[in-house]
Design an enzyme around this catalytic site. Structure first.
Site, mmCIF file in Angstrom:
data_model
loop_
_atom_site.group_PDB
_atom_site.id
_atom_site.type_symbol
_atom_site.label_atom_id
_atom_site.label_comp_id
_atom_site.label_asym_id
_atom_site.label_seq_id
_atom_site.Cartn_x
_atom_site.Cartn_y
_atom_site.Cartn_z
ATOM 1 C CG ASP A 10 -13.477 -32.547 -5.925
ATOM 2 O OD1 ASP A 10 -13.988 -32.709 -4.902
ATOM 3 O OD2 ASP A 10 -13.322 -31.573 -6.439
ATOM 4 C CD1 TRP A 15 -19.799 -42.217 -6.591
ATOM 5 C CD2 TRP A 15 -20.328 -42.206 -4.603
ATOM 6 N NE1 TRP A 15 -19.969 -43.658 -6.167
ATOM 7 C CE2 TRP A 15 -20.427 -43.676 -4.685
ATOM 8 C CE3 TRP A 15 -20.708 -42.059 -3.165
ATOM 9 C CZ2 TRP A 15 -20.646 -44.722 -3.840
ATOM 10 C CZ3 TRP A 15 -21.183 -43.120 -2.284
ATOM 11 C CH2 TRP A 15 -21.209 -44.369 -2.862
ATOM 12 N NE ARG A 23 -20.794 -32.083 1.276
ATOM 13 C CZ ARG A 23 -20.554 -31.940 0.112
ATOM 14 N NH1 ARG A 23 -20.951 -32.018 -1.015
ATOM 15 N NH2 ARG A 23 -18.922 -31.780 0.126
ATOM 16 C CG HIS A 27 -16.721 -37.083 3.011
ATOM 17 N ND1 HIS A 27 -16.057 -36.757 2.069
ATOM 18 C CD2 HIS A 27 -17.618 -36.039 3.405
ATOM 19 C CE1 HIS A 27 -16.557 -35.101 1.812
ATOM 20 N NE2 HIS A 27 -17.467 -35.006 2.682
ATOM 21 C CB SER A 55 -7.913 -28.088 2.333
ATOM 22 O OG SER A 55 -9.351 -27.513 2.584
ATOM 23 N NE ARG A 61 -15.863 -29.294 2.232
ATOM 24 C CZ ARG A 61 -15.866 -30.013 1.279
ATOM 25 N NH1 ARG A 61 -16.454 -31.240 1.425
ATOM 26 N NH2 ARG A 61 -15.381 -29.805 -0.099
ATOM 27 C CG LEU A 121 2.603 -47.004 -0.889
ATOM 28 C CD1 LEU A 121 2.906 -46.210 -2.149
ATOM 29 C CD2 LEU A 121 1.149 -47.599 -0.982
ATOM 30 C CD GLU A 192 4.016 -34.003 -17.416
ATOM 31 O OE1 GLU A 192 2.973 -33.874 -18.060
ATOM 32 O OE2 GLU A 192 5.020 -33.185 -17.520
HETATM 33 C C1 FPP Z 1 -13.774 -33.779 -1.673
HETATM 34 O O1 FPP Z 1 -15.092 -34.133 -1.846
HETATM 35 C C2 FPP Z 1 -13.192 -34.637 -0.561
HETATM 36 C C3 FPP Z 1 -12.910 -34.324 0.945
HETATM 37 C C4 FPP Z 1 -12.986 -33.151 1.249
HETATM 38 C C5 FPP Z 1 -12.322 -35.170 1.864
HETATM 39 C C6 FPP Z 1 -11.481 -36.531 1.160
HETATM 40 C C7 FPP Z 1 -11.738 -37.444 2.332
HETATM 41 C C8 FPP Z 1 -11.822 -38.747 2.196
HETATM 42 C C9 FPP Z 1 -11.667 -39.299 0.810
HETATM 43 C C10 FPP Z 1 -12.301 -39.515 3.149
HETATM 44 C C11 FPP Z 1 -11.413 -39.643 4.526
HETATM 45 C C12 FPP Z 1 -10.015 -39.505 4.408
HETATM 46 C C13 FPP Z 1 -9.379 -40.483 5.137
HETATM 47 C C14 FPP Z 1 -7.801 -40.358 5.077
HETATM 48 C C15 FPP Z 1 -9.837 -41.637 5.810
HETATM 49 P P1 FPP Z 1 -16.214 -33.142 -1.819
HETATM 50 O O2 FPP Z 1 -16.985 -33.351 -0.790
HETATM 51 O O3 FPP Z 1 -15.695 -31.603 -2.070
HETATM 52 O O4 FPP Z 1 -16.940 -33.593 -3.283
HETATM 53 P P2 FPP Z 1 -17.737 -32.761 -3.952
HETATM 54 O O5 FPP Z 1 -17.017 -31.691 -4.897
HETATM 55 O O6 FPP Z 1 -18.486 -33.595 -5.075
HETATM 56 O O7 FPP Z 1 -18.868 -31.989 -3.062
#
Ligand code: FPP
Length: 228
Positions: A10, A15, A23, A27, A55, A61, A121, A192
Site C-alpha cells: 500500500d 508516494w 497515481r 504504481h 483486489s 477504481r 522462491l 504475525e
Molecule cells: C495500493 O496503493 C496498491 C495497489 C492497489 C496496487 C499494487 C500494485 C503494484 C505494486 C504494481 C503492480 C503489480 C504488479 C504485480 C506488477 P494505493 O494506490 O491504494 O496507495 P494509497 O493508499 O497511497 O492511495
C-alpha cells in the site's frame, strides 16, 4: 523463521502525490519494487512471497488506473521472466484471474508455465483477489461436487486457491493502515502482523530486515501455551 511472507503493497498513490506525480507513476514505481522485495526475501531464506497486487474491490477504481495496473502486471510477467528463470523463482497467482484482460492473463500464464519447475522462491500474486471471494469460491466448488460428507478445516483448505502453500507466518502492510482489506482472510488466522509507515515504492531490504527482527521477537502460541 519466516517461510511464507505476505505483503499488502500500500501507499503507491500517496508516494506519487507527495512528489507531484500521478497515481499511475506511483504504481509504476511500486511494480519496480517487487524485484527488490523478491531478492530481499530470497536472501532471508523465505520460500513463499504472496503479494496483494489487485483486489476484487480495485475494479471500482477509475478506468485509467485499472488499465495501468493491468498493463504493469503484463509487463512484470514479461520483463521479470528472465530473472525468475535465472534465480529459480516460480510465479503463481491466486484470485479470480479469469476477470483479467486477455493480454495480462496470457503473459501471466506463459510465465507461470515457464517457471513451474522452479522452487527457490515462489512469488504468488493475488489478482482480482478477495478473501471473502476465495471462501465463497471454495463453498461453490463443494456445492458443484455435490459433496454430502461433512467438511473439516483440513478438507476446506483443499478447495482454496493455493491449498499446497502453507499459511503465511508474517504479514507486512506498508503505508501505515491497520487493516486486512479482505486479504487472505482464512490463511492469515495465525500470522504475525507488521505495519510500517513506509510507502510501498520506498520498501527496501532494510524494511524487510526490520519486519523480520520484529517477527523474531514474537512468541507464537497458536492459541495454546508455550508453543513456539
Ligand atoms: C495500493 O496503493 C496498491 C495497489 C492497489 C496496487 C499494487 C500494485 C503494484 C505494486 C504494481 C503492480 C503489480 C504488479 C504485480 C506488477 P494505493 O494506490 O491504494 O496507495 P494509497 O493508499 O497511497 O492511495
Amino acid at each position: 523463521m519466516v517461510n511464507h511472507l505476505a505483503i499488502i503493497m500500500d501507499g503507491n498513490g500517496r508516494w506519487a502525490e507527495e512528489r507531484g506525480l500521478s497515481r499511475s507513476d506511483g504504481h509504476r514505481a511500486g511494480a519496480r519494487q517487487i524485484g527488490v522485495a523478491a531478492r530481499a526475501a530470497m536472501n532471508a531464506g523465505i520460500k513463499y512471497l504472496t503479494l496483494y497486487a489487485f483486489s476484487t474491490e480495485n475494479w471500482k477504481r477509475p478506468k485509467d488506473e485499472v488499465t495501468v495496473l493491468m498493463e504493469l502486471i503484463s509487463e512484470f510477467a514479461k520483463s521479470e521472466l528472465p530473472n525468475m528463470l535465472r534465480d529459480g523463482v516460480r510465479l503463481r497467482t491466486i484470485g479470480r484471474t479469469a476477470d483479467l484482460p486477455p493480454a495480462s492473463r496470457a503473459a501471466l500464464e506463459f510465465a507461470i508455465k515457464q517457471t513451474a519447475n522452479n522452487d527457490k522462491l515462489t512469488i504468488n500474486i493475488a489478482l482480482s483477489y478477495g478473501g471473502r471471494a476465495e471462501i465463497v469460491d471454495a463453498v461453490n466448488k463443494i456445492i458443484a461436487e455435490k459433496r454430502t460428507a461433512p467438511v473439516t478445516e483440513q478438507d476446506f483448505v483443499s478447495y482454496l486457491y493455493a491449498p499446497d502453500i502453507p499459511d503465511p507466518d508474517l504479514l507486512i502492510r506498508t503505508g501505515g493502515e491497520m487493516r486486512l482489506s479482505n486479504f487472505l482472510l482464512w490463511e492469515l488466522s495465525y500470522a504475525e502482523l507488521y505495519v510500517t509507515e513506509t510507502y510501498w515504492p520506498d520498501f527496501t531490504e532494510e524494511t524487510l530486515e526490520q519486519a523480520l527482527a520484529s517477527f523474531g521477537g514474537r512468541k507464537r502460541r497458536f492459541g495454546g501455551l508455550n508453543k513456539k
